[in-house]
Design a protein around this motif. Structure first.
Motif, mmCIF file in Angstrom:
data_model
loop_
_atom_site.group_PDB
_atom_site.id
_atom_site.type_symbol
_atom_site.label_atom_id
_atom_site.label_comp_id
_atom_site.label_asym_id
_atom_site.label_seq_id
_atom_site.Cartn_x
_atom_site.Cartn_y
_atom_site.Cartn_z
ATOM 1 N N ALA A 1 4.487 9.766 -7.574
ATOM 2 C CA ALA A 1 5.404 9.555 -8.200
ATOM 3 C C ALA A 1 5.288 10.366 -10.090
ATOM 4 N N ALA A 2 4.478 9.199 -10.325
ATOM 5 C CA ALA A 2 3.806 9.334 -11.658
ATOM 6 C C ALA A 2 2.834 10.533 -11.873
ATOM 7 N N SER A 3 2.155 11.023 -10.525
ATOM 8 C CA SER A 3 1.623 12.521 -11.032
ATOM 9 C C SER A 3 2.829 13.608 -10.822
ATOM 10 N N ILE A 4 4.280 13.232 -10.094
ATOM 11 C CA ILE A 4 4.676 14.946 -10.663
ATOM 12 C C ILE A 4 5.927 13.845 -12.095
ATOM 13 N N ARG A 5 6.104 12.900 -12.089
ATOM 14 C CA ARG A 5 6.619 13.066 -13.598
ATOM 15 C C ARG A 5 5.705 14.003 -14.719
ATOM 16 N N ALA A 6 3.970 13.264 -14.756
ATOM 17 C CA ALA A 6 3.199 13.945 -16.005
ATOM 18 C C ALA A 6 2.975 15.445 -15.072
ATOM 19 N N GLY B 1 10.283 6.257 -14.547
ATOM 20 C CA GLY B 1 8.735 5.544 -14.566
ATOM 21 C C GLY B 1 8.609 3.952 -14.975
ATOM 22 N N GLU B 2 10.007 3.504 -14.537
ATOM 23 C CA GLU B 2 9.845 1.878 -14.553
ATOM 24 C C GLU B 2 9.544 0.874 -13.352
ATOM 25 N N VAL C 1 1.048 -1.426 0.083
ATOM 26 C CA VAL C 1 -0.246 -0.151 -0.210
ATOM 27 C C VAL C 1 0.606 1.138 0.111
ATOM 28 N N VAL C 2 1.982 1.400 0.906
ATOM 29 C CA VAL C 2 2.846 2.199 1.218
ATOM 30 C C VAL C 2 3.142 2.272 -0.909
ATOM 31 N N ILE C 3 4.184 1.220 -0.956
ATOM 32 C CA ILE C 3 4.578 1.603 -2.008
ATOM 33 C C ILE C 3 4.152 1.897 -3.426
ATOM 34 N N GLU C 4 2.939 0.873 -3.484
ATOM 35 C CA GLU C 4 2.326 2.224 -4.957
ATOM 36 C C GLU C 4 1.598 2.908 -4.696
ATOM 37 N N ALA C 5 1.328 3.990 -3.146
ATOM 38 C CA ALA C 5 1.308 4.664 -3.208
ATOM 39 C C ALA C 5 2.554 6.311 -3.215
ATOM 40 N N LEU C 6 2.930 5.501 -3.198
ATOM 41 C CA LEU C 6 4.533 6.502 -3.518
ATOM 42 C C LEU C 6 4.923 6.502 -5.163
ATOM 43 N N ALA C 7 4.418 5.589 -5.343
ATOM 44 C CA ALA C 7 4.606 4.843 -7.456
ATOM 45 C C ALA C 7 2.872 5.549 -8.187
ATOM 46 N N SER D 1 12.611 15.618 -10.541
ATOM 47 C CA SER D 1 13.796 14.617 -9.873
ATOM 48 C C SER D 1 13.548 15.250 -8.512
ATOM 49 N N ALA D 2 13.544 17.008 -7.952
ATOM 50 C CA ALA D 2 14.240 16.441 -6.012
ATOM 51 C C ALA D 2 12.504 16.615 -6.024
ATOM 52 N N ARG D 3 11.713 16.720 -6.324
ATOM 53 C CA ARG D 3 10.117 16.664 -5.944
ATOM 54 C C ARG D 3 9.929 14.773 -6.125
ATOM 55 N N ILE D 4 10.304 13.887 -6.192
ATOM 56 C CA ILE D 4 10.017 12.469 -6.562
ATOM 57 C C ILE D 4 12.115 11.957 -5.322
ATOM 58 N N ASP D 5 12.541 12.676 -4.875
ATOM 59 C CA ASP D 5 13.580 12.349 -4.225
ATOM 60 C C ASP D 5 13.026 12.370 -2.744
ATOM 61 N N ALA D 6 11.915 14.093 -2.673
ATOM 62 C CA ALA D 6 11.696 14.119 -1.505
ATOM 63 C C ALA D 6 10.291 13.463 -0.993
#
Length: 143
Positions: free
Chosen positions: A61-66, A136-137, A52-58, A76-81
């Protein structure tokens, strides 16, 4: 490899990528194992919670990449955060898997070098999380 080691490896392999844990952080969990053995059901329950935790993180990250308004550096900085915010939960899960592996290694008479090799294999899965989330991999938890 025993069924229990296979379970720990499958949990780690099911998480197609991950984050490395400093060696010093593993000691408390290993001590706790001596007092309260971890069962296969415990590992499976923790993996379900961690999924649940890791899927929420993914998803984050997808939202940030988009977000087209952000530069690659900002993304990159926001995903790191985002990863840093979840790091305690990531570390706790990795700690738990390592404790389980070390517990089982001790009960099966596995030598330290073999045990370290299994732990290193699992850590290598976690070490790939930041790059995979940024690219995104990341494909999430298997299972």
């Amino acid at each position: 490899m025993s069924r229990k080691f296979a379970l720990a490896a499958a949990v780690a392999a099911g998480l197609t990528v991950g984050v490395a844990l400093p060696a010093a952080a593993a000691a408390p969990a290993v001590i706790a194992v001596a007092q309260d053995p971890i069962t296969e059901a415990d590992v499976e329950a923790r993996a379900t919670e961690f999924e649940v935790v890791i899927e929420a993180l993914a998803e984050e990250a997808a939202s940030i990449r988009a977000d087209a308004a952000l530069s690659d550096e900002q993304k990159s900085a926001r995903i790191d955060a985002a990863i840093a915010a979840k790091q305690p939960e990531i570390d706790a899960f990795l700690n738990y898997l390592e404790a389980f592996i070390r517990q089982e290694a001790g009960s099966e008479g596995m030598d330290a070098a073999q045990t370290d090799m299994v732990v290193d294999m699992i850590r290598s899965q976690f070490a790939q999380l930041p790059a995979a989330l940024k690219s995104g991999e990341f494909t999430g938890m298997g299972g």
